[in-house]
Structures are given as structure tokens and as C-alpha cells.
Design a protein around this motif. Sequence first.
Motif, PDB file in Angstrom:
ATOM      1  N   MET A 294       0.851  -1.185   0.000  1.00 21.22           N
ATOM      2  CA  MET A 294       0.000   0.000   0.000  1.00 21.22           C
ATOM      3  C   MET A 294       0.888   1.238   0.000  1.00 21.22           C
ATOM      4  SD  MET A 294      -1.920  -2.527   0.729  1.00 21.22           S
ATOM      5  CE  MET A 294      -3.600  -3.099   0.866  1.00 21.22           C
ATOM      6  N   VAL A 295       0.524   2.236  -0.828  1.00 18.07           N
ATOM      7  CA  VAL A 295       1.315   3.471  -0.895  1.00 18.07           C
ATOM      8  C   VAL A 295       0.383   4.681  -0.886  1.00 18.07           C
ATOM      9  CG1 VAL A 295       3.277   2.424  -2.087  1.00 18.07           C
ATOM     10  CG2 VAL A 295       1.416   3.375  -3.431  1.00 18.07           C
ATOM     11  N   ARG A 296       0.858   5.768  -0.295  1.00 22.31           N
ATOM     12  CA  ARG A 296       0.088   7.014  -0.231  1.00 22.31           C
ATOM     13  C   ARG A 296       0.737   8.135  -1.038  1.00 22.31           C
ATOM     14  NH1 ARG A 296      -3.980   7.086   3.248  1.00 22.31           N
ATOM     15  NH2 ARG A 296      -4.157   5.419   4.797  1.00 22.31           N
ATOM     16  N   ASP A 297       1.958   7.864  -1.500  1.00 18.69           N
ATOM     17  CA  ASP A 297       2.669   8.875  -2.284  1.00 18.69           C
ATOM     18  C   ASP A 297       3.586   8.162  -3.271  1.00 18.69           C
ATOM     19  OD1 ASP A 297       5.134  10.865  -2.678  1.00 18.69           O
ATOM     20  OD2 ASP A 297       3.371  12.040  -2.114  1.00 18.69           O
ATOM     21  N   ALA A 298       3.745   8.744  -4.473  1.00 23.05           N
ATOM     22  CA  ALA A 298       4.559   8.110  -5.502  1.00 23.05           C
ATOM     23  C   ALA A 298       6.001   7.921  -5.059  1.00 23.05           C
ATOM     24  CB  ALA A 298       4.503   8.936  -6.786  1.00 23.05           C
ATOM     25  N   SER A 299       6.476   8.782  -4.170  1.00 22.63           N
ATOM     26  CA  SER A 299       7.867   8.683  -3.721  1.00 22.63           C
ATOM     27  C   SER A 299       8.141   7.366  -3.002  1.00 22.63           C
ATOM     28  CB  SER A 299       8.204   9.856  -2.799  1.00 22.63           C
ATOM     29  OG  SER A 299       7.413   9.799  -1.620  1.00 22.63           O
ATOM     30  N   GLU A 300       7.098   6.750  -2.438  1.00 30.19           N
ATOM     31  CA  GLU A 300       7.289   5.521  -1.676  1.00 30.19           C
ATOM     32  C   GLU A 300       7.798   4.371  -2.535  1.00 30.19           C
ATOM     33  OE1 GLU A 300       3.984   4.515   0.942  1.00 30.19           O
ATOM     34  OE2 GLU A 300       3.389   6.623   0.945  1.00 30.19           O
ATOM     35  N   VAL A 301       7.413   4.340  -3.822  1.00 25.45           N
ATOM     36  CA  VAL A 301       7.871   3.232  -4.676  1.00 25.45           C
ATOM     37  C   VAL A 301       9.291   3.461  -5.167  1.00 25.45           C
ATOM     38  CG1 VAL A 301       5.513   2.684  -5.388  1.00 25.45           C
ATOM     39  CG2 VAL A 301       6.893   4.192  -6.816  1.00 25.45           C
ATOM     40  N   ARG A 302       9.790   4.678  -5.032  1.00 29.03           N
ATOM     41  CA  ARG A 302      11.188   4.959  -5.399  1.00 29.03           C
ATOM     42  C   ARG A 302      12.126   4.709  -4.227  1.00 29.03           C
ATOM     43  NH1 ARG A 302       8.823   9.960  -7.032  1.00 29.03           N
ATOM     44  NH2 ARG A 302       8.345  10.055  -9.267  1.00 29.03           N
ATOM     45  N   GLU A 303      11.565   4.575  -3.034  1.00 26.16           N
ATOM     46  CA  GLU A 303      12.386   4.493  -1.828  1.00 26.16           C
ATOM     47  C   GLU A 303      12.223   3.164  -1.101  1.00 26.16           C
ATOM     48  OE1 GLU A 303      10.960   7.854   0.296  1.00 26.16           O
ATOM     49  OE2 GLU A 303      11.709   9.319  -1.158  1.00 26.16           O
ATOM     50  N   LEU A 304      11.962   2.101  -1.850  1.00 27.93           N
ATOM     51  CA  LEU A 304      11.781   0.792  -1.230  1.00 27.93           C
ATOM     52  C   LEU A 304      13.098   0.291  -0.659  1.00 27.93           C
ATOM     53  CD1 LEU A 304       9.560  -1.012  -3.903  1.00 27.93           C
ATOM     54  CD2 LEU A 304       8.810   0.168  -1.836  1.00 27.93           C
ATOM     55  N   ASN A 305      13.040  -0.292   0.549  1.00 23.71           N
ATOM     56  CA  ASN A 305      14.252  -0.879   1.107  1.00 23.71           C
ATOM     57  C   ASN A 305      14.440  -2.293   0.562  1.00 23.71           C
ATOM     58  OD1 ASN A 305      12.668  -2.707   2.680  1.00 23.71           O
ATOM     59  ND2 ASN A 305      12.465  -1.154   4.294  1.00 23.71           N
ATOM     60  N   ARG A 306      15.511  -2.925   0.971  1.00 24.02           N
ATOM     61  CA  ARG A 306      15.851  -4.238   0.433  1.00 24.02           C
ATOM     62  C   ARG A 306      14.763  -5.271   0.724  1.00 24.02           C
ATOM     63  NH1 ARG A 306      21.477  -7.527   1.775  1.00 24.02           N
ATOM     64  NH2 ARG A 306      21.059  -9.331   0.423  1.00 24.02           N
ATOM     65  N   ASN A 307      14.252  -5.267   1.932  1.00 18.12           N
ATOM     66  CA  ASN A 307      13.216  -6.241   2.291  1.00 18.12           C
ATOM     67  C   ASN A 307      11.929  -6.024   1.495  1.00 18.12           C
ATOM     68  OD1 ASN A 307      14.794  -7.593   4.145  1.00 18.12           O
ATOM     69  ND2 ASN A 307      14.103  -6.363   5.895  1.00 18.12           N
ATOM     70  N   GLN A 308      11.575  -4.754   1.282  1.00 13.62           N
ATOM     71  CA  GLN A 308      10.372  -4.457   0.494  1.00 13.62           C
ATOM     72  C   GLN A 308      10.540  -4.911  -0.952  1.00 13.62           C
ATOM     73  OE1 GLN A 308      10.372  -0.256   1.508  1.00 13.62           O
ATOM     74  NE2 GLN A 308       8.436  -0.474   2.641  1.00 13.62           N
ATOM     75  N   ARG A 309      11.723  -4.688  -1.511  1.00 10.78           N
ATOM     76  CA  ARG A 309      11.978  -5.135  -2.898  1.00 10.78           C
ATOM     77  C   ARG A 309      11.908  -6.648  -2.990  1.00 10.78           C
ATOM     78  NH1 ARG A 309      13.733  -1.011  -5.858  1.00 10.78           N
ATOM     79  NH2 ARG A 309      14.490   0.811  -4.737  1.00 10.78           N
ATOM     80  N   LYS A 310      12.480  -7.315  -2.003  1.00  5.91           N
ATOM     81  CA  LYS A 310      12.469  -8.776  -2.000  1.00  5.91           C
ATOM     82  C   LYS A 310      11.040  -9.305  -1.923  1.00  5.91           C
ATOM     83  CE  LYS A 310      14.493 -12.701   0.497  1.00  5.91           C
ATOM     84  NZ  LYS A 310      15.338 -13.106   1.650  1.00  5.91           N
ATOM     85  N   LYS A 311      10.220  -8.676  -1.095  1.00  7.80           N
ATOM     86  CA  LYS A 311       8.829  -9.085  -0.941  1.00  7.80           C
ATOM     87  C   LYS A 311       8.036  -8.910  -2.239  1.00  7.80           C
ATOM     88  CE  LYS A 311       4.606  -7.733   1.503  1.00  7.80           C
ATOM     89  NZ  LYS A 311       4.004  -6.756   2.432  1.00  7.80           N
ATOM     90  N   MET A 312       8.326  -7.831  -2.961  1.00  2.57           N
ATOM     91  CA  MET A 312       7.573  -7.545  -4.181  1.00  2.57           C
ATOM     92  C   MET A 312       8.093  -8.302  -5.400  1.00  2.57           C
ATOM     93  SD  MET A 312       5.047  -5.595  -3.474  1.00  2.57           S
ATOM     94  CE  MET A 312       4.572  -5.223  -5.177  1.00  2.57           C
ATOM     95  N   ALA A 313       9.336  -8.780  -5.350  1.00  2.00           N
ATOM     96  CA  ALA A 313       9.981  -9.339  -6.535  1.00  2.00           C
ATOM     97  C   ALA A 313       9.492 -10.732  -6.899  1.00  2.00           C
ATOM     98  CB  ALA A 313      11.497  -9.356  -6.345  1.00  2.00           C
ATOM     99  N   VAL A 314       9.042 -11.508  -5.893  1.00  2.00           N
ATOM    100  CA  VAL A 314       8.674 -12.906  -6.134  1.00  2.00           C
ATOM    101  C   VAL A 314       7.369 -13.211  -5.408  1.00  2.00           C
ATOM    102  CG1 VAL A 314       9.391 -15.310  -5.837  1.00  2.00           C
ATOM    103  CG2 VAL A 314      11.104 -13.568  -6.332  1.00  2.00           C
ATOM    104  N   VAL A 315       6.487 -13.972  -6.066  1.00  2.00           N
ATOM    105  CA  VAL A 315       5.229 -14.375  -5.446  1.00  2.00           C
ATOM    106  C   VAL A 315       5.163 -15.894  -5.360  1.00  2.00           C
ATOM    107  CG1 VAL A 315       3.938 -12.299  -6.026  1.00  2.00           C
ATOM    108  CG2 VAL A 315       4.051 -14.153  -7.681  1.00  2.00           C
ATOM    109  N   LYS A 316       3.958 -16.443  -5.242  1.00  2.00           N
ATOM    110  CA  LYS A 316       3.765 -17.878  -5.053  1.00  2.00           C
ATOM    111  C   LYS A 316       4.504 -18.703  -6.113  1.00  2.00           C
ATOM    112  CE  LYS A 316       0.096 -21.296  -4.978  1.00  2.00           C
ATOM    113  NZ  LYS A 316      -1.204 -21.587  -5.579  1.00  2.00           N
ATOM    114  N   GLU A 317       5.034 -19.848  -5.673  1.00  2.00           N
ATOM    115  CA  GLU A 317       5.770 -20.782  -6.529  1.00  2.00           C
ATOM    116  C   GLU A 317       7.036 -20.156  -7.117  1.00  2.00           C
ATOM    117  OE1 GLU A 317       5.011 -23.795  -6.621  1.00  2.00           O
ATOM    118  OE2 GLU A 317       2.849 -24.037  -6.303  1.00  2.00           O
ATOM    119  N   GLY A 318       7.537 -19.076  -6.488  1.00  2.00           N
ATOM    120  CA  GLY A 318       8.768 -18.444  -6.964  1.00  2.00           C
ATOM    121  C   GLY A 318       8.613 -17.658  -8.249  1.00  2.00           C
ATOM    122  N   LEU A 319       7.371 -17.367  -8.630  1.00  2.00           N
ATOM    123  CA  LEU A 319       7.111 -16.632  -9.872  1.00  2.00           C
ATOM    124  C   LEU A 319       7.626 -15.200  -9.740  1.00  2.00           C
ATOM    125  CD1 LEU A 319       5.541 -17.175 -12.587  1.00  2.00           C
ATOM    126  CD2 LEU A 319       3.595 -16.033 -11.519  1.00  2.00           C
TER     127      LEU A 319
END
Length: 433
Positions: A294-319
Amino acid sequence: MNVPRLTTAQSGPLLDLERAILDAMPAIEHWLRSQWQEHASPFYASVDLRNSGFKLAPVDTNLFPGGFNNLNPDFLPLCVQAAMAAVEKICPDARGVLLIPENHTRNVHYLQNVAALTNILRLAGLNVRVGSLLPEVTAPKTIPLPDGQVITLEPLKRKGKRLQLEGFDPCVVLLNNDLSAGVPQLLKGLEQPVIPPLVAGWSTRRKSRHFTAYEQVAKEFAELIGIDPWLINPYFATCGQINFKEKRGEECLAAYVDEILKDVGAKYREYGIQEAPFAVVKADAGTYGMGVMMVRDASEVRELNRNQRKKMAVVKEGLEVHEVLVQEGVYTYESIDDAVAEPVIYMIDHFVVGGFYRVHTARGKDENLNAPGMHFVPLAFETSCITPDFTGSPDCPPNRFYAYSVVARLALVAAALELEQYLSEPQLAARLA
């Protein structure tokens, strides 16, 4: 249980929407019947709704629902009758059904769903056995469940163009596996009906295409009953070619987030809504609440930390995630014992058969509830959610549930349109043959 409390004032846009739905019930049911004369309903589906007190909209539609064990057992007859109707359409001569579940055999709650679904099909007069895609299942494996039931997983066997179990040649193959890991060769080119079709799996399906179809359905429905389609339709945009690990595509994503927030902000001002708009960024394919933020400002997607990137990069079954949906965030203002809740509506064929509230004690009204720590509370329907109370207020429980059933069925119509589009694409059909 008590029906969850709606923590907003009982007036305003949502009350007007519920009143409009009640007043137009004959026209709505006629319109829905006409849709099912033109389009084939998915075999089953579940729809996640969010009720903000000023908006009621679907935020996800699952074509491989995994929560039949959470439905109110009083409405089992509805499930059985709907299953009978669904099977008659697909294979009137069907006697045997091969059910193929997900591979997570350690998830007891999911296995209870498999047991509940098996029971529904057996009560519909079908012989049901469960076949596993797991390579380690080389002989029948019996799994006891906490409620005393047992599930037996059996190894699948391919014989020519038919999928079988030992001593069992089924008429129909029913998938309760969303194919996130891809379509196994074992399932391609079968002469038996496979339901839902292979194109419904997440290796093919995209949420953006579903919501494109839903946008079309919502506009037509809104014109029918004279409402603003935004009241039932979340804004969205799609961003492709993103790589969270390598920080590629983030400017595109930020631009879409900014656009969605501005469009929603304009609607909030139009309706005098004091809340701050937010957006949901989610993987365009996949489920189980993975790859969501969830984001409230566009700047939040430019400032993702390592854990946030890891969480968003892969979903179920390693897709890996390379396409994302940017969706208007819809608040949920329903609560049970001060825990936020969202309704999930279940359908078999085009019939609403029940639902439950997804409840999370550690999440807020603007957060994803399909996450670790959630639990389920069956919807305590006083009556079926397709029988409104014309003498009650627009927001009394039977009428609120009826409004839920209408919006969920709009999402089901959209899913039917979506599947038609996939099935009409020759290249896609050839790849899955």
C-alpha cells in the motif's frame, strides 16, 4: 456471530447505492440472467469486496477458490444445487470427477477446503477422487484432518489423452490449483473437460485484464441503475517491464501511482470524503496476498528498502514479478470486535452460495487483510444473500448482503468475459494444447 459493524454514518453515497440496488432489483436480476444467456459462467469463483462506507467494490477475483470450509454449513444445500447445475452444463453425463488440489499439503486449512469441496461434489451425485501433481506422491497417501475427516491423495496417470487414477477414469478434471508454477504437460491436450480451463491459471491470467473487463461491466450496470460507476469500480493502471531487484521500471510505476492518487483525490473531493487516497501495488499475476503493498505517495515506490523489494519481486511458486497492477485503494470500514474485516463472496456456476469475513486483528482499514495472521469468520446470513428485505433499511444485514451478491456477480460476469477473450486467442490455445 453478529454481522460486522459498519463504522460509518448510515447516510451518504453507499446508502444511496444500496437503495438504488434494492429499487432496481427486478431490472438487475433480469440483466444478470441475460448475461448468463450470452456468456458461460466460470465453474466457481470467489470475490474479495471492500466496503468503505462510501464505496463498495471488488478488489480481487479468484477462479480457484480455496475457502469452501469457511462457508456457513447451513447453506450447504445451495452449494450442492449450484454444483449440480454447473456439472450439467459442462458434462451432463458426468459421474466421476478428478479433483486436482494445490501442492501445499501441510496447510491444514486448505486441505479442509479440499474436503469441503469434495463433500459438495459427492452430495451432487458424483464420484470424486483427489489426484496430486506432487511427484513424491507415488502411492495413495491418506492425510487425517483435525475435524475427523481424511483426504486421500493419489498419483496421476496419463493414458493417451486421458488423465486417470488407478482404477478410475473420470469424466471431468476439476482444478483447485491456480497453476502459478505453470501448466504441467500432464494437463495439456486432454480430451476430458478441464475446469476451470487452463487459461484461467496465473501462468496465463492477468488481474489487469480482469479489471478491464470489470470496468466495461460496471459501466453498463451503472447506466442500468443510474449510479456513478466509480462507486463500484476501483481505478487501476498497469505497469509492465518492472524489476524490483534491479530497480528498473520504478519511474513508470511512480507515474501511475501518482495518476491514480490524483484521480481518486478528485473523486473524494467530489463526494466530500475526508480520507486520504491510497493506492495498492500488486503483482499482475498471483494470489495468496503475496506481492502486495500500500502506498500514499509516488515517492514511496522509489524508496523501497531491500526487504520491500524482496517481498515484491517474487510471489507464489517463486514466480518473478515483472508486471504490476496499480489499483485504487478501497478502505474497509467493517469491523468485528474492533478487528477490520472484508467480505469474501463465493459462487458456484452463477449462483451465490455464501461467503465469510476475512478478519485481521493486526491490520488497519487501509491494509491488505489476505496476509499472515488473518483468520476467518463465516458470514452469519440471517437469510440467503439473494433475498433482500424490502421492509428493512437499505443497510440492514439481508440488504447489505444482497448488495454484496450483486457486486460479486458483476465481477463474475467480468471473469466470464475475461475467459472468453483468452480462449479466443489462437496462439494461447496452441501453447496449452
